[in-house]
Scaffold this active site. Sequence first.
Site, PDB file in Angstrom:
ATOM      1  N   GLY A 110     -53.279  68.742 -55.089  1.00 53.74           N
ATOM      2  CA  GLY A 110     -53.987  67.494 -54.783  1.00 53.74           C
ATOM      3  C   GLY A 110     -55.476  67.752 -54.766  1.00 53.74           C
ATOM      4  O   GLY A 110     -56.123  67.706 -53.725  1.00 53.74           O
ATOM      5  N   LEU A 137     -60.677  66.289 -50.477  1.00 52.43           N
ATOM      6  CA  LEU A 137     -60.453  67.397 -49.540  1.00 52.43           C
ATOM      7  C   LEU A 137     -59.936  68.647 -50.255  1.00 52.43           C
ATOM      8  O   LEU A 137     -60.384  69.764 -49.991  1.00 52.43           O
ATOM      9  CB  LEU A 137     -59.467  66.979 -48.431  1.00 52.43           C
ATOM     10  CG  LEU A 137     -59.236  68.045 -47.369  1.00 52.43           C
ATOM     11  CD1 LEU A 137     -60.513  68.298 -46.561  1.00 52.43           C
ATOM     12  CD2 LEU A 137     -58.092  67.668 -46.430  1.00 52.43           C
ATOM     13  N   ASN A 166     -53.777  63.654 -43.390  1.00 48.89           N
ATOM     14  CA  ASN A 166     -53.684  62.777 -42.221  1.00 48.89           C
ATOM     15  C   ASN A 166     -52.284  62.172 -42.166  1.00 48.89           C
ATOM     16  O   ASN A 166     -51.611  62.070 -43.186  1.00 48.89           O
ATOM     17  CB  ASN A 166     -54.695  61.640 -42.325  1.00 48.89           C
ATOM     18  CG  ASN A 166     -56.041  62.006 -41.709  1.00 48.89           C
ATOM     19  OD1 ASN A 166     -56.140  62.943 -40.916  1.00 48.89           O
ATOM     20  ND2 ASN A 166     -57.076  61.258 -42.063  1.00 48.89           N
ATOM     21  N   ALA A 198     -65.182  65.347 -47.074  1.00 45.68           N
ATOM     22  CA  ALA A 198     -65.317  65.680 -48.495  1.00 45.68           C
ATOM     23  C   ALA A 198     -65.318  64.421 -49.328  1.00 45.68           C
ATOM     24  O   ALA A 198     -64.625  63.455 -49.002  1.00 45.68           O
ATOM     25  CB  ALA A 198     -64.155  66.569 -48.914  1.00 45.68           C
ATOM     26  N   LYS A 229     -54.082  63.559 -33.054  1.00 42.35           N
ATOM     27  CA  LYS A 229     -54.799  63.118 -34.270  1.00 42.35           C
ATOM     28  C   LYS A 229     -54.202  61.801 -34.769  1.00 42.35           C
ATOM     29  O   LYS A 229     -54.921  60.901 -35.213  1.00 42.35           O
ATOM     30  CB  LYS A 229     -54.694  64.212 -35.348  1.00 42.35           C
ATOM     31  CG  LYS A 229     -55.388  63.905 -36.672  1.00 42.35           C
ATOM     32  CD  LYS A 229     -56.763  64.508 -36.759  1.00 42.35           C
ATOM     33  CE  LYS A 229     -57.671  63.906 -37.815  1.00 42.35           C
ATOM     34  NZ  LYS A 229     -57.463  64.384 -39.167  1.00 42.35           N
ATOM     35  N   ASN A 271     -56.160  58.339 -35.417  1.00 41.59           N
ATOM     36  CA  ASN A 271     -56.116  57.608 -36.683  1.00 41.59           C
ATOM     37  C   ASN A 271     -55.486  56.221 -36.507  1.00 41.59           C
ATOM     38  O   ASN A 271     -55.936  55.247 -37.121  1.00 41.59           O
ATOM     39  CB  ASN A 271     -55.333  58.398 -37.747  1.00 41.59           C
ATOM     40  CG  ASN A 271     -56.050  59.660 -38.191  1.00 41.59           C
ATOM     41  OD1 ASN A 271     -55.444  60.695 -38.422  1.00 41.59           O
ATOM     42  ND2 ASN A 271     -57.363  59.601 -38.314  1.00 41.59           N
ATOM     43  N   ASN A 322     -67.200  53.730 -37.542  1.00 43.93           N
ATOM     44  CA  ASN A 322     -66.488  54.159 -36.322  1.00 43.93           C
ATOM     45  C   ASN A 322     -67.255  53.805 -35.050  1.00 43.93           C
ATOM     46  O   ASN A 322     -66.660  53.447 -34.026  1.00 43.93           O
ATOM     47  CB  ASN A 322     -66.248  55.666 -36.359  1.00 43.93           C
ATOM     48  CG  ASN A 322     -65.289  56.071 -37.471  1.00 43.93           C
ATOM     49  OD1 ASN A 322     -64.719  55.218 -38.150  1.00 43.93           O
ATOM     50  ND2 ASN A 322     -65.111  57.374 -37.665  1.00 43.93           N
TER      51      ASN A 322
HETATM   52  N1  LIG Z   1     -61.533  63.396 -47.781  1.00 47.53           N
HETATM   53  C1  LIG Z   1     -61.694  63.857 -46.544  1.00 47.53           C
HETATM   54  O1  LIG Z   1     -62.821  64.077 -46.093  1.00 47.53           O
HETATM   55  C2  LIG Z   1     -60.501  64.141 -45.668  1.00 47.53           C
HETATM   56  C3  LIG Z   1     -59.211  63.828 -46.075  1.00 47.53           C
HETATM   57  N2  LIG Z   1     -58.147  64.103 -45.234  1.00 47.53           N
HETATM   58  C4  LIG Z   1     -56.779  63.797 -45.658  1.00 47.53           C
HETATM   59  O2  LIG Z   1     -56.490  64.593 -46.807  1.00 47.53           O
HETATM   60  C5  LIG Z   1     -55.598  63.880 -47.690  1.00 47.53           C
HETATM   61  C6  LIG Z   1     -56.256  63.756 -49.054  1.00 47.53           C
HETATM   62  O3  LIG Z   1     -57.406  62.923 -48.933  1.00 47.53           O
HETATM   63  P1  LIG Z   1     -58.524  62.841 -50.067  1.00 47.53           P
HETATM   64  O4  LIG Z   1     -58.812  64.195 -50.578  1.00 47.53           O
HETATM   65  O5  LIG Z   1     -59.621  62.046 -49.520  1.00 47.53           O
HETATM   66  O6  LIG Z   1     -57.740  62.001 -51.188  1.00 47.53           O
HETATM   67  P2  LIG Z   1     -58.011  61.968 -52.746  1.00 47.53           P
HETATM   68  O7  LIG Z   1     -57.341  60.740 -53.264  1.00 47.53           O
HETATM   69  O8  LIG Z   1     -59.449  62.175 -53.029  1.00 47.53           O
HETATM   70  O9  LIG Z   1     -57.240  63.273 -53.289  1.00 47.53           O
HETATM   71  C7  LIG Z   1     -55.884  63.357 -53.560  1.00 47.53           C
HETATM   72  C8  LIG Z   1     -55.777  63.861 -54.996  1.00 47.53           C
HETATM   73  O10 LIG Z   1     -54.435  64.247 -55.253  1.00 47.53           O
HETATM   74  C9  LIG Z   1     -54.203  63.998 -56.631  1.00 47.53           C
HETATM   75  N3  LIG Z   1     -52.749  63.947 -56.842  1.00 47.53           N
HETATM   76  C10 LIG Z   1     -51.826  63.201 -56.195  1.00 47.53           C
HETATM   77  N4  LIG Z   1     -50.597  63.464 -56.676  1.00 47.53           N
HETATM   78  C11 LIG Z   1     -50.752  64.391 -57.657  1.00 47.53           C
HETATM   79  C12 LIG Z   1     -49.844  65.045 -58.533  1.00 47.53           C
HETATM   80  N5  LIG Z   1     -48.538  64.811 -58.491  1.00 47.53           N
HETATM   81  N6  LIG Z   1     -50.346  65.941 -59.403  1.00 47.53           N
HETATM   82  C13 LIG Z   1     -51.674  66.203 -59.457  1.00 47.53           C
HETATM   83  N7  LIG Z   1     -52.582  65.615 -58.652  1.00 47.53           N
HETATM   84  C14 LIG Z   1     -52.122  64.712 -57.761  1.00 47.53           C
HETATM   85  C15 LIG Z   1     -54.877  62.656 -56.874  1.00 47.53           C
HETATM   86  O11 LIG Z   1     -55.125  62.451 -58.233  1.00 47.53           O
HETATM   87  C16 LIG Z   1     -56.144  62.801 -56.042  1.00 47.53           C
HETATM   88  O12 LIG Z   1     -57.192  63.298 -56.841  1.00 47.53           O
HETATM   89  C17 LIG Z   1     -55.336  62.535 -47.006  1.00 47.53           C
HETATM   90  O13 LIG Z   1     -54.163  62.598 -46.236  1.00 47.53           O
HETATM   91  C18 LIG Z   1     -56.560  62.349 -46.108  1.00 47.53           C
HETATM   92  O14 LIG Z   1     -56.301  61.495 -45.015  1.00 47.53           O
HETATM   93  C19 LIG Z   1     -58.314  64.702 -44.017  1.00 47.53           C
HETATM   94  C20 LIG Z   1     -59.567  65.043 -43.580  1.00 47.53           C
HETATM   95  C21 LIG Z   1     -60.749  64.765 -44.356  1.00 47.53           C
HETATM   96  C1  LIG Z   2     -61.385  61.210 -37.420  1.00 52.88           C
HETATM   97  C2  LIG Z   2     -61.547  60.082 -38.429  1.00 52.88           C
HETATM   98  C3  LIG Z   2     -61.252  58.770 -37.762  1.00 52.88           C
HETATM   99  C4  LIG Z   2     -63.001  60.167 -38.837  1.00 52.88           C
HETATM  100  O1  LIG Z   2     -63.469  59.060 -39.517  1.00 52.88           O
HETATM  101  C5  LIG Z   2     -60.586  60.316 -39.559  1.00 52.88           C
HETATM  102  O2  LIG Z   2     -59.744  61.174 -39.492  1.00 52.88           O
HETATM  103  C6  LIG Z   2     -60.567  59.481 -40.774  1.00 52.88           C
HETATM  104  O3  LIG Z   2     -61.518  58.778 -41.062  1.00 52.88           O
HETATM  105  O4  LIG Z   2     -59.529  59.549 -41.458  1.00 52.88           O
END
Ligand SMILES: NC(=O)C1=CN([C@@H]2O[C@H](COP(=O)(O)OP(=O)(O)OC[C@H]3O[C@@H](n4cnc5c(N)ncnc54)[C@H](O)[C@@H]3O)[C@@H](O)[C@H]2O)C=CC1
Ligand SMILES: CC(C)(CO)C(=O)C(=O)O
Length: 298
Positions: free
Chosen positions: A7, A11, A97, A121, A177, A181, A195
């Site tokens: 993925g 992140l 999450n 990210a 967490k 959320n 937030n």
């Molecule tokens: N972005 C952030 O700052 C943070 C994200 N998270 C959690 O991390 C998880 C991911 O979030 P993001 O990175 O923001 O999402 P995102 O949508 O940017 O990344 C997920 C990626 O997985 C890829 N993907 C999905 N299925 C696939 C497959 N079968 N084969 C290849 N690629 C595949 C998608 O194309 C996408 O690029 C979520 O649960 C989010 O809540 C947690 C903390 C911070």
């Molecule tokens: C902690 C918090 C609420 C930070 O924005 C978060 O986890 C999110 O946005 O998914």
Amino acid sequence: MDIVVFGAGSLGSLVGGLLARTHEVTLVGRDPHVGRVRESGLRVTGELDAHVHPDAVTDGRNLAADLAVVTVKSFDTAAAADTLATGDFDAVLSLQNGLTEELLTDRLDVPVLAGTATYGARLTDPGHVVCTGVGEVVLGALDGGPSPVAERVGDAFRDAGIETLVADDMPRRRWEKLAVNAGINTVTALARVENGALADADAADLAHAAARETARVARAEGVRLPNRAARDAIDTVVEQTAKNRSSMLQDVDAEKRTEVDAISGVVVDRAERHGLDVPTNRTLASLLRAWEAARGLR
Ligand SMILES: NC(=O)C1=CN([C@@H]2O[C@H](COP(=O)(O)OP(=O)(O)OC[C@H]3O[C@@H](n4cnc5c(N)ncnc54)[C@H](O)[C@@H]3O)[C@@H](O)[C@H]2O)C=CC1
Ligand SMILES: CC(C)(CO)C(=O)C(=O)O
């Protein structure tokens, strides 16, 4: 360590990029990002800086590594697990999450570690991820207690310069967490506010109510999470991330499917199992699902 990051979005690219400074990393993602990483590497900018050359693939089948880190959105977890099941890993770690680890455990034959990430990210262009906040990865055994596998993974993350805590109380941390959320993401997404707006008494009441209900369900599941702790966690995160647009609000802004099912949806489902009513989470989930349905996102 040999590490697959399944993925490579925001992140996954940040964590994978940081891990690639020290370890053999394969990113599993989609084009055009994957093509660009193969061509010219992955750049990390923002609060951290790196230019690395991990392997990158679009087909995640039949891979082998010491560890697979799952960073797909929660609604893609089942498909990711089925693809990972064709490969060979010593352990799998989720940094998503929502409660997704149970789904991974059901579909995979290897130890699944629980994890949370508070790094921020954003994948801004193919081959380029911006670190919007240096946070912490917390990981450990899904059911709590000591775990030599978690210690090894924690060492590998720290060797790559990722702030990491190995915890023996992941059940409580995961539910706390989830409470955060369930309270912050849903209310900010529906009200379209940062937030920090949850410092307002009415909005805070709603977020606190969702968090308290989540804590009650956690206790029914055998996890010690007092109402007060869930409520305080909301207030702390609101204060620390006042300027954030929550991830759910970002999804709504971008007219993308949200993670409501793995957040409020899970609270409602688990509550039903225990004969509990969670009206606030049910209402928030219904509103978000109605918004998704109206846009053809579910
Ligand atoms: N972005 C952030 O700052 C943070 C994200 N998270 C959690 O991390 C998880 C991911 O979030 P993001 O990175 O923001 O999402 P995102 O949508 O940017 O990344 C997920 C990626 O997985 C890829 N993907 C999905 N299925 C696939 C497959 N079968 N084969 C290849 N690629 C595949 C998608 O194309 C996408 O690029 C979520 O649960 C989010 O809540 C947690 C903390 C911070
Ligand atoms: C902690 C918090 C609420 C930070 O924005 C978060 O986890 C999110 O946005 O998914």
